[in-house]
Design an enzyme around this catalytic site. Structure first.
Site, PDB file in Angstrom:
ATOM      1  N   ASN A 130       0.819  -1.209   0.000  1.00  0.00           N
ATOM      2  CA  ASN A 130       0.000   0.000   0.000  1.00  0.00           C
ATOM      3  C   ASN A 130       0.852   1.257   0.000  1.00  0.00           C
ATOM      4  OD1 ASN A 130      -2.418  -1.381  -0.036  1.00  0.00           O
ATOM      5  ND2 ASN A 130      -2.546  -1.509   2.200  1.00  0.00           N
ATOM      6  N   ASN A 158       3.586  21.480 -12.454  1.00  0.00           N
ATOM      7  CA  ASN A 158       2.398  21.332 -11.616  1.00  0.00           C
ATOM      8  C   ASN A 158       1.938  22.669 -11.030  1.00  0.00           C
ATOM      9  OD1 ASN A 158       3.970  21.892  -9.281  1.00  0.00           O
ATOM     10  ND2 ASN A 158       4.537  19.744  -9.109  1.00  0.00           N
ATOM     11  N   CYS A 166      -2.999  14.492 -17.100  1.00  0.00           N
ATOM     12  CA  CYS A 166      -1.910  14.969 -16.239  1.00  0.00           C
ATOM     13  C   CYS A 166      -1.910  14.054 -15.021  1.00  0.00           C
ATOM     14  CB  CYS A 166      -2.088  16.439 -15.879  1.00  0.00           C
ATOM     15  SG  CYS A 166      -3.737  16.901 -15.306  1.00  0.00           S
ATOM     16  N   ASP A 217      -4.482  14.395 -12.086  1.00  0.00           N
ATOM     17  CA  ASP A 217      -5.899  14.145 -11.820  1.00  0.00           C
ATOM     18  C   ASP A 217      -6.806  14.575 -12.967  1.00  0.00           C
ATOM     19  OD1 ASP A 217      -5.492  13.022  -9.262  1.00  0.00           O
ATOM     20  OD2 ASP A 217      -5.222  15.020  -8.410  1.00  0.00           O
ATOM     21  N   GLY A 218      -6.248  15.214 -13.971  1.00  0.00           N
ATOM     22  CA  GLY A 218      -7.019  15.502 -15.176  1.00  0.00           C
ATOM     23  C   GLY A 218      -7.937  16.696 -15.098  1.00  0.00           C
ATOM     24  N   ASP A 277      -6.478  20.112 -14.349  1.00  0.00           N
ATOM     25  CA  ASP A 277      -5.698  21.350 -14.477  1.00  0.00           C
ATOM     26  C   ASP A 277      -5.013  21.422 -15.841  1.00  0.00           C
ATOM     27  OD1 ASP A 277      -6.246  22.493 -11.915  1.00  0.00           O
ATOM     28  OD2 ASP A 277      -4.906  21.029 -11.009  1.00  0.00           O
ATOM     29  N   ARG A 278      -3.858  20.783 -15.967  1.00  0.00           N
ATOM     30  CA  ARG A 278      -3.124  20.810 -17.230  1.00  0.00           C
ATOM     31  C   ARG A 278      -3.923  20.173 -18.363  1.00  0.00           C
ATOM     32  NH1 ARG A 278       2.315  18.697 -14.259  1.00  0.00           N
ATOM     33  NH2 ARG A 278       0.695  17.678 -13.001  1.00  0.00           N
ATOM     34  N   LYS A 280     -11.167  22.730 -10.607  1.00  0.00           N
ATOM     35  CA  LYS A 280     -11.537  23.137  -9.245  1.00  0.00           C
ATOM     36  C   LYS A 280     -11.395  24.653  -9.089  1.00  0.00           C
ATOM     37  CE  LYS A 280      -8.835  20.279  -6.927  1.00  0.00           C
ATOM     38  NZ  LYS A 280      -8.365  19.502  -5.752  1.00  0.00           N
ATOM     39  N   ARG A 321      -8.719  26.586  -6.788  1.00  0.00           N
ATOM     40  CA  ARG A 321      -7.630  27.238  -7.520  1.00  0.00           C
ATOM     41  C   ARG A 321      -7.696  28.758  -7.409  1.00  0.00           C
ATOM     42  NH1 ARG A 321      -6.054  22.963  -6.860  1.00  0.00           N
ATOM     43  NH2 ARG A 321      -5.644  21.313  -8.390  1.00  0.00           N
TER      44      ARG A 321
END
Length: 655
Positions: free
Chosen positions: A286, A311, A374, A376-377, A379-380, A416, A420
């Site tokens: 984990n 990032n 990117c 989490d998909g 932002d970038r 977000k 942001r």
């Protein structure tokens, strides 16, 4: 109002931070429930929304009073000198409370009332229809379908309800792929090129760990590839820097080797019970299980591409360095450009544009579909998908189309905004100028292709103003599910109809819809094409702007030409009536008018460059008298313009 201790302070000075002779304006400072207001001796008003305030700093007491410096999210900086330290302390504490709200219901959008009824409010929210947008792209079709798998947000909470996926993708494949992707953000359609059906898809990174694989995810990517009949291979574009990802992968391999060694020792140690062995192995697994990128050995017909966008933390630091350079007084040219280079801001803008260009070329030149992700998909990935679509499709370069693009790739797919943009009092490490970078990339495109965009720079600046203002509901919340829970469509208003109502202000006079209808933009990202966006970062420092704007002059000339054309048509109609024998005293006077009777001015100098319209504020928080589009004729006659203003009309725009 419980946070406001002092509502009015007189004899406050407002300093010009770039004035060479330390000029200031003296006036009265007011605090309301939503705004900070400064009225100078000439009754000129300066309004600042509490939600625009990023930081408040109370400096050491001086002989002239107590300095109070306010930095805003729209890059405005105001420097007050308050006569009494006690008043300054009260204002300081009040602004700290008022600028950081704890819950959404306390934001300005929930109390803002533009005097519209419920029907008008609903019509405003229905202005943008994403289902109609996908129909415009030709979806659903033989290769793509609308899936109801996320109808209750059970597959992915941060995605919209309506997801477009390959027609061959079954529900188990969709669910399985979602479980394999970070935050459940599985690969779905963002844009489909009409005619070729090459597609831009988006997702988050896979939870690949050491060597984990997911057959459902592999099947979904294969289905996306096959949904494009023009090319059987597709690109997987990872927007993160390759070196960092390679370092991550090497680390995972090292940890994997350690686990193998430890597990081998555990299994050979007879003193350790079987249950303990499993617990230790699970714990180590984990800790080691990470996130990564697709293994090309498991995915057929894909080509991997890194594009190297940093990032959110790097971007936040870069912007801070840029603002420090901007706020420095008396910098030499060398120092300014050295600071600009050191900030890395323009280098990041170039990286985002280069990624979008890669998408456009892959679709146009190679007719290949592209999957973008990117971490989490949100932002970038949003930056690259939206800019790639903008390069490919001229519709998104219209005013309405640009609104649709933002709704589709940013709002519906869960960028977000509240985190942001720091709408609430949350984690400052989640704040990052991701959407600001997107707008700046678009501005650079408008500079390279001045005829390709229906909207002007003012339109971009106005949108940037409202992602922070919290005046409208569009940008509140972090995903569609959260917005529905807040009932924003019932309690707040949409920004888009208000912008369209003032469409004339935001039109680009150089726009040519016919010549740009089928054009794919091919920007040049050589270093000399990138420049500092002064009108974004110094839009409120009027002393730094020139006195005239070429674009505003062109807009006035266009208006004059339209009026002249109408005058000519009127005269031609009256002349035609005269020739037919219908001649009256009034008609005769109309055919031979006195020179002042023409509606257009004979001299351009007789007109102000931009007329004042007090019917609707361009930015909530400015009074009509202090509107950004006010005429500067009176101010130009003074030795130096006013210090801080919400205006940018003539004094801002440059060629």
């Amino acid at each position: 109002m419980e946070h406001i201790r002092t509502t009015k302070v007189e004899q406050v000075k407002l300093l010009d931070r770039f004035s060479t002779n330390n000029k200031s304006l003296t006036g009265t400072l007011y605090l309301t429930a939503t705004h900070l207001l400064f009225i100078d001796a000439h009754q000129k008003e300066t309004w600042i929304l509490h939600h625009h305030i990023a930081s408040v700093e109370k400096l050491a007491l001086t002989t002239s009073g107590c300095p109070l410096v306010i930095q805003c999210k729209n890059f405005r900086i105001v420097h007050f000198i308050v006569p009494r330290e006690r008043d300054c302390h009260d204002i300081y504490n009040s602004l700290l409370q008022l600028s950081k709200q704890a819950k959404y219901e306390d934001l300005y959008a929930f109390s803002y009332n533009p005097k519209q009824n419920d029907t008008e409010r609903l019509n405003g929210w229905q202005l943008i229809d994403l289902a109609a947008e996908y129909e415009r792209m030709g979806v659903p079709n033989a290769n793509w379908q609308l899936s109801d798998a996320n109808r209750e947000y059970k597959v992915c909470e941060t995605y919209p309800r309506e997801l477009y996926v390959p027609r061959t993708a079954s529900r188990p494949v969709i669910v399985g792929s979602s479980n394999f992707r970070s935050k459940g953000r599985l690969p779905v359609l963002s844009y489909c090129q009409q005619g070729t059906e090459a597609a831009i898809c988006r997702c988050s990174q896979p939870l690949s760990g050491f060597s984990a694989r997911c057959l459902e995810d592999e099947h979904l990517l294969q289905a996306i590839s096959k949904a494009n009949p023009g090319n059987r291979y597709m690109y997987v574009v990872d927007t993160r820097p390759k070196l960092r990802m390679q370092s991550w992968w090497d680390t995972q391999k090292d940890i994997g080797r350690i686990i193998v060694r430890i597990s081998s020792k555990i299994w050979n140690d007879e003193k350790i019970r079987e249950s303990d062995e499993k617990k230790r192995l699970n714990a180590m697994a984990n800790r080691a299980a990470g996130k990564g990128y697709e293994n090309e050995d498991n995915y057929s017909n894909i080509r991997f591409q890194f594009v190297g966008i940093e990032n959110i933390h790097v971007m936040r630091s870069s912007l801070q360095k840029l603002l420090e350079v901007n706020g420095s007084k008396g910098l030499s040219v060398n120092d300014f450009y050295s600071g600009l280079e050191s900030s890395g801001w323009l280098r990041h803008i170039k990286a985002v544009l280069d990624a979008a260009i890669f998408l456009a070329k892959a679709i146009v030149v190679e007719n290949a579909s592209v999957l973008v992700h990117c971490s989490d998909g949100w932002d970038r990935t949003s930056q690259v998908c939206s800019l790639g679509s903008l390069l490919l499709d001229s519709y998104y370069r219209t005013m309405k189309g640009f609104m649709v693009l933002i709704e589709k790739d940013w709002i519906s797919f869960g960028h977000k905004f509240s985190e942001r943009c720091g709408h609430l009092d949350g984690d400052p490490k989640e704040v990052s100028p991701v959407f600001t970078q997107f707008l700046e990339c678009v501005w650079h495109l408008t500079e390279q292709f001045p005829q390709a965009f229906e909207f002007n720079e003012a339109f971009l600046l106005q949108i940037h103003e409202h992602i922070h203002s919290c005046q409208f509901g569009n940008f509140l919340g972090n995903c569609q599910k959260e917005r529905e829970e807040l009932r924003l469509k019932e309690k707040t208003y949409s920004l888009w109809p208000f912008l369209l109502a003032d469409k004339k202000k935001y039109l680009n006079p150089l726009y040519s819809s016919k010549s740009q209808r089928l054009t794919v933009l091919e920007p040049n990202t050589a270093s000399f094409n990138f420049k500092f966006w002064r009108n974004m970062y110094h839009q409120f420092d009027r002393t730094l702007h020139p006195r005239q704007s070429v674009l505003n002059i062109i807009m006035n000339m266009n208006e004059q030409n339209k009026q002249l054309e109408e005058d000519v048509k009127d005269l031609e109609a009256k002349i035609k009536q005269c020739k037919s024998g219908i001649l009256t005293k009034d008609l005769l006077h109309a055919v031979h008018p006195e020179s002042p009777s023409l509606k257009t001015s004979l001299c351009l100098k007789e007109q102000s460059l931009l007329p004042v319209k007090d019917t609707l504020r361009a930015v909530e928080g400015s009074s009509p008298a202090d509107n950004r589009y006010c005429d500067y004729t009176e101010e130009f006659s003074k030795s130096e313009p006013a210090v801080v203003s919400l205006e940018y009309g003539v004094a801002r725009m440059t060629c």
